[in-house]
Enzyme design. Structure first.
Site, short mmCIF file in Angstrom:
data_model
loop_
_atom_site.label_atom_id
_atom_site.label_comp_id
_atom_site.label_asym_id
_atom_site.label_seq_id
_atom_site.Cartn_x
_atom_site.Cartn_y
_atom_site.Cartn_z
N LYS A 62 0.85 -1.19 0.00
CA LYS A 62 0.00 0.00 0.00
C LYS A 62 0.88 1.24 0.00
O LYS A 62 1.90 1.27 0.70
CB LYS A 62 -0.91 -0.02 1.25
CG LYS A 62 -1.92 1.12 1.31
CD LYS A 62 -2.78 1.03 2.58
CE LYS A 62 -3.88 2.10 2.58
NZ LYS A 62 -4.74 2.03 3.78
N SER A 86 -9.82 2.09 2.74
CA SER A 86 -8.88 2.83 1.93
C SER A 86 -7.86 1.95 1.20
O SER A 86 -7.30 2.38 0.21
CB SER A 86 -8.13 3.83 2.80
OG SER A 86 -7.25 3.17 3.69
N SER A 129 -10.32 -0.11 6.91
CA SER A 129 -9.65 0.02 5.61
C SER A 129 -8.95 -1.24 5.11
O SER A 129 -8.46 -1.26 3.98
CB SER A 129 -8.63 1.16 5.66
OG SER A 129 -9.29 2.40 5.62
#
Lengths: 109, 493
Positions: free
Chosen positions: B78, B157, B181
């Protein structure tokens, strides 16, 4: 900016965020919010805060606030230098630098 | 090549050890998959050269018998994790071009254990969002498609991470979870996502959103792969003062323990008005699976559940407004020149932060400002304690809690929502675990009538990730979820 306006006000009924309040908190947050966006933000932030008002239903008398769930106290270490001399690394991503310093607009007259 | 892509990480590890496949072969297949799925916009940077170098080094270590836990396994990261020498932007314009000179502890752990870095994955800007639509790189796309062929969000997210793993463009991926997330995108993409106990994974080198809530965790396609990656990434780190100095049990050993004799709680308050009937049915199905496997299902009450979201939307923005004060145009990232320092700050932050991030900074600034601090921030911290106490008392009688992961399946990209609060409701089932610091796992349990994955969530006692893996494995076996997304790499369609 808000300081002083609502002291002793934990019991006041919290009002929605109007345009001038948006301007004030934007200034506190150091974000330039042009006037034509303030109206929309005022509606959005008021909507969020109205929803958050739900929390007032909860009886929190005699409840201690909690800032962290870890339950442990912060660890301590010896007060000695363990790292350093990394000027090049610290400055590797600086937008503007001179002689090993960060450069900012002039702040003293 | 599609055969290589369908191997689980555990199976790939065995094939690498036996010499059936090589690390460079596996990495090359995944780099091809990354290219093939490029239209999904899941990667914001591909580190192909580095991946091939790391794979070659892995191969050498496998040959010399020095293989780590995930030796030779291709991993996506990420974009919230700082990676030395590789641009790390939190998918924000304000960090455009930021190239860290250091490596986050979690990614350093993964590379130490032999992981191969494929690149950086799309996410919501500063991890603020539930659809990966606030990214400065544009939305990431879910490889699953609805019947109408409309593009769906992967959740957020950590949307790019979940979508890449689901699309077979990464075998494993890192995520972070501040309010759901990891778990919400895992559910939307039909994969397994784990948010460990607060303190399990070091936050050092991860771009901070809300420091008392943020936790890193793994994405994978199977429960066993998830345990393997968790074992590699977790651990105490003196560089993060909130990192827990608690021993990490053998998570792989927990996989086959079963649930016989376990008490699993079903919280009455998670039945919400207007909930999708298919989500409710799946939740009941999950309870039946666990009962059939020998667990005792117990109705429990978590009375403050409905206050978790509003409390979260005070605490998280408050912490964010403080954390994001560092983006000032002086030390790194974007700078908009101006005559005075104040104008430089304000202009830089206006140009660098997207709308949702600005909104949250403003809310956070407001609730922390004098006169409002007690009414909002302190109130939320008190409610947070009550939420934690709800769980503490529940865990006196149950070993874990079963809930739906999300109120709905994935929604279309660009869905028009006038009211930010509607978007916030996505996280209604996931946020309480962050406020209480508990571990939570989301895993796929079935498809809805549109053919989209729906997930279940298991919550556990602090530091009891092991039980979640035992329970997760039982649900995985019972659900036998074998559906694959249409837009995966190496797919026939």
């Amino acid at each position: 900016m808000l300081r002083g306006f609502y002291c002793n006000s934990t019991k006041h009924s919290i009002m929605s965020v109007d345009k001038s309040t948006v301007a004030r908190i934007a200034r506190l947050a150091r974000i330039h919010v042009p006037e034509d966006r303030q109206e929309k933000l005022s509606a959005e932030l008021s909507g969020i805060l109205d929803w958050i008002e739900e929390l007032n239903e909860v009886d929190t008398e005699n409840v201690e606030p909690i800032a962290s769930v870890t339950g442990h106290s912060l660890p301590r270490r010896e007060d000695v230098v363990s790292d350093g001399n990394r000027v090049d690394e610290v400055l590797a991503n600086v937008p503007e630098t001179a002689s090993g310093f960060f450069v900012v607009p002039k702040v003293v007259e | 090549m599609s055969d290589l892509l369908s191997l689980s990480a555990v199976a790939a590890r065995a094939a690498l050890e036996s010499g059936e496949i090589s690390a460079p072969e596996l990495t090359t297949a995944y780099l091809g998959a990354v290219e093939e799925t490029a239209p999904l916009n899941n990667y914001v940077a591909v580190t192909a050269d580095r991946a091939l170098e790391m794979a070659a080094a892995s191969q050498a270590r496998i040959k010399s018998g020095e293989a780590g836990l995930i030796e030779g396994i291709p991993v996506g990261v990420k974009d919230l994790f700082c990676t030395a020498g590789v641009v790390s932007t939190a998918c924000s314009r304000i960090l455009e071009g930021f190239t860290p000179t250091y490596e986050s502890t979690v990614t350093a752990n993964l590379w130490r254990e032999g992981g191969v870095m494929l690149g950086k994955l799309n996410c919501d800007e500063f991890a603020m969002g539930s659809g990966n639509e606030t990214s400065a790189f544009g939305p990431a796309i879910n490889p699953w498609q609805g019947g109408d062929g409309v593009d769906l969000v992967p959740g957020g997210s950590s949307g790019g991470s979940a979508a890449a793993v689901a699309a077979r463009a990464a075998l494993l991926a890192t995520g972070t979870d501040t309010g759901g997330s990891i778990r919400q995108p895992a559910a939307f993409c039909g994969i397994v996502g784990m948010k460990p106990t607060y303190g399990r994974c070091s936050r050092w080198g991860i771009v901070a959103f809300a420091s008392s809530l943020d936790q890193a965790g793994p994405f994978s396609r199977t429960v066993a792969d998830n345990a393997l990656m968790m074992q590699a990434m977790a651990g105490h780190d003196p560089k993060d003062s909130t990192s827990a100095d608690a021993p990490l049990p053998d998570l792989m050993a927990a996989l086959d323990k079963g649930v016989k004799g376990m008490k699993i709680g079903v919280p009455a308050e998670y039945v919400m008005d207007g909930m999708d009937g298919e989500v409710v049915a799946l939740w009941e199905q999950g309870q039946a699976w666990l009962r059939d496997a020998g667990a005792e299902l117990v109705e429990i009450s978590l009375p403050h559940t409905k206050y978790a979201l509003p409390a979260y939307y005070i605490i998280a923005p408050a912490e964010a407004s403080s954390n994001l004060a560092r983006y000032d145009g002086v030390r790194y990232g974007l700078r908009v020149e101006a005559d005075s320092l104040d104008e430089m700050y304000a202009g830089t932050r206006a140009a660098g932060f997207g709308e949702e991030v600005q909104r949250r900074i403003l809310i956070g600034t407001y609730v922390l400002s004098a006169g409002y601090y007690d009414a909002y921030y302190l109130k939320a911290q008190k409610v947070r304690r009550l939420i934690k106490q709800d769980f503490d008392s529940a865990f006196e009688t149950v070993d874990a809690i079963l809930t739906p992961a999300t109120p709905t399946a994935a929604f279309p990209v660009g869905r028009k929502v006038d009211d930010p609060v509607t978007n916030y409701l996505n996280d209604v089932f996931t946020v309480p675990a962050n406020l209480a610091g508990l571990p939570g796992m989301a895993l796929p349990a079935g498809l809805n009538s549109d053919g989209l994955p729906l997930g279940l969530q298991i919550l556990g006692r602090p530091f009891d990730e092991a039980s979640l893996y035992s329970i997760g494995r039982v649900i995985e076996d019972a659900a036998a979820f074998s559906a694959v997304p249409q837009r995966r790499a190496g797919g026939a369609s």
